[in-house]
Design an enzyme around this catalytic site. Structure first.
Site, PDB file in Angstrom:
ATOM      1  N   GLN A 167       0.835  -1.209   0.000  1.00 43.40           N
ATOM      2  CA  GLN A 167       0.000   0.000   0.000  1.00 43.40           C
ATOM      3  C   GLN A 167       0.869   1.259   0.000  1.00 43.40           C
ATOM      4  O   GLN A 167       0.606   2.205  -0.751  1.00 43.40           O
ATOM      5  CB  GLN A 167      -0.911  -0.025   1.245  1.00 43.40           C
ATOM      6  CG  GLN A 167      -2.009   1.006   1.223  1.00 43.40           C
ATOM      7  CD  GLN A 167      -3.067   0.723   0.163  1.00 43.40           C
ATOM      8  OE1 GLN A 167      -3.194  -0.416  -0.295  1.00 43.40           O
ATOM      9  NE2 GLN A 167      -3.780   1.736  -0.240  1.00 43.40           N
TER      10      GLN A 167
ATOM     11  N   GLY B  95       2.193   2.221  -3.262  1.00 42.24           N
ATOM     12  CA  GLY B  95       1.238   2.602  -4.302  1.00 42.24           C
ATOM     13  C   GLY B  95       1.313   1.632  -5.477  1.00 42.24           C
ATOM     14  O   GLY B  95       1.506   0.421  -5.278  1.00 42.24           O
TER      15      GLY B  95
ATOM     16  N   GLU C 149       2.831 -25.657   8.607  1.00 39.44           N
ATOM     17  CA  GLU C 149       3.265 -25.978   9.980  1.00 39.44           C
ATOM     18  C   GLU C 149       2.105 -25.800  10.969  1.00 39.44           C
ATOM     19  O   GLU C 149       2.299 -25.442  12.128  1.00 39.44           O
ATOM     20  CB  GLU C 149       4.422 -25.042  10.344  1.00 39.44           C
ATOM     21  CG  GLU C 149       5.262 -25.496  11.498  1.00 39.44           C
ATOM     22  CD  GLU C 149       6.462 -26.320  11.107  1.00 39.44           C
ATOM     23  OE1 GLU C 149       6.907 -26.258   9.949  1.00 39.44           O
ATOM     24  OE2 GLU C 149       6.940 -27.061  11.971  1.00 39.44           O
TER      25      GLU C 149
END
Ligand code: FAD
Length: 372
Positions: free
Chosen positions: A329, A332, A356
């Site tokens: 984020q 961008g 796992e």
């Protein structure tokens, strides 16, 4: 390991991921540096270090590349550890030096098509006939099983059945058996096309009247279930270290980018919403790191660590997913482009809430430890 990851792994990681190539050269160099057997005794070729040192090493690798990190972690805590813990002198001298040197890779074959979270539902069988185990069945999603240097897989198999001496339900007797690569009847399928961990090796396995000597039994007959629970407990510390490292790597990239990228006439690191993401991640990563180290220290001190390891695994997997998403984020549009490491980090993170033991399995383990 930090120096190795930055100088040797970082320049190769993007191409290895893009071309889905196993990192043979890096594994060979890691072996040469003594980093393919960190927690094993020096007289067997290991590094003679403790779980905490191993945890920090895996963290530093995952900070740069998860494929190399899982290759080392699965080899060490899943593949080699059972031989170290329960191997006879003969088994240890046959396998440990080559495994610790990184000349051969070890894998752990627990998961089956009908036995994942319900790992005790193993249906692979091993029948003792004329001094040999005759193995039939299938495993899936097995890391490190089909490379050119894969040496062996330790599998769980049903070696008998009992009704516990009473009239109760029939119980499976599960044992661990070492199967060397190249044994007739043991085949590795094509590698899976995965969302991430592209440079690591993950394959389905099949056993069709595969015969190995009786002496390939690992530990006591019937102890297989107990053994694999112990292996998973320890393995969770390594996978938690991967979560911490990956989240830290995502934060490293996001912070550097935020200081450089300008919008509205200033670096985006000046915006409070970006600062809040970075500050939250740094605090959460530090807390997750300390929880992971605590599990490692408990293991090193011989204290119970099942609860802490499951808590660490639950927290770090989720943190890695969130941290890599925030890092994308902050980048961008560039975060969606493969040249930027955060794009690979985002794809590599998700499996940490699955492998796992899934998050739901960790919750079960934690709740049981708390007395539920
Ligand atoms: C890349 C990769 C590498 C791997 N490497 C190895 C390896 O080296 N060796 C190995 O043995 N395995 C390996 N695995 C397998 C991995 O450990 C399993 O995928 C995992 O344990 C989950 O099992 P499953 O896939 O069968 O899911 P399932 O058990 O079918 O689970 C499906 C869903 O149901 C949920 N669920 C199941 N039971 C319960 C319950 N009782 N309560 C609530 N929810 C539940 C699960 O949490 C999950 O969300 C690997 C997997 C991957 C993807």
């Amino acid at each position: 390991m930090r120096q190795f990851a930055r100088e040797e792994v970082a320049p190769a990681a993007e191409e290895l991921d893009r071309t889905k190539s196993f990192p043979y050269e890096l594994i060979s160099k890691l072996g040469g540096l003594g980093l393919m057997g960190i927690p094993f005794p020096e007289d067997q070729g290991g590094g003679g270090a403790d779980t905490l040192a191993y945890t920090m090493a895996i963290e530093e690798l995952a900070r740069i590349d998860s494929s190399v990190a899982i290759t080392v972690a699965a080899h060490t805590s899943l593949g080699t550890m059972p031989i170290h813990l329960w191997g006879t002198d003969e088994q240890k001298s046959e396998w440990m030096p080559a495994l610790c040197a990184g000349e051969k890779l070890a894998s752990f074959g627990l998961t089956e098509p009908e036995a994942g979270s319900d790992a005790g539902n193993t249906s692979t069988t091993a029948t003792l006939t004329d001094g040999e185990w005759v193995i039939n069945g299938a495993k899936q999603f097995i890391t490190n099983s089909g490379t050119d240097i894969s040496g062996c897989v330790t599998i769980t198999a049903v070696t008998g059945r009992s009704n516990g001496g009473g009239g109760g339900a029939e119980r499976k007797e599960i044992s661990n058996i070492i199967v060397p690569n190249g044994t007739p009847g043991y085949e590795q399928g094509e590698p899976y096309r995965k969302m991430g961990w592209n440079a690591s090796d993950t394959r389905p396995l099949s056993f069709d009247d595969c015969r190995v000597p009786e002496s390939n039994l690992l530990g006591r007959r019937g102890d297989g279930f107990k053994q694999f629970m112990q292996i998973l407990d320890g393995g969770r510390i390594g996978v938690s270290a991967m979560g911490v490292g990956l989240a830290q790597g995502a934060l490293d990239e996001a912070l550097a980018y935020a200081k450089e990228r300008r919008a509205f006439g200033q670096p985006i690191s000046r915006f409070q919403t970006i600062q809040a993401k970075i500050a939250d991640l740094s605090a959460q990563i530090e807390a997750a790191r300390l929880l992971t180290y605590r599990a490692a220290i408990q293991k090193d001190r011989g204290e119970p660590f099942t609860l802490t390891a499951a808590q660490a695994k639950l927290i770090t997997g989720r943190l890695a997913v969130r941290a890599t998403e925030e890092a994308v984020q902050i980048h961008g549009g560039y975060g969606y482009i493969e040249e930027y490491p955060v794009c690979r980090f985002y794809r590599d993170a998700k499996v940490l809430t699955i492998g796992e033991g899934t998050d739901e399995v960790q919750q079960m383990v934690i709740a049981r430890q708390l007395g539920c």
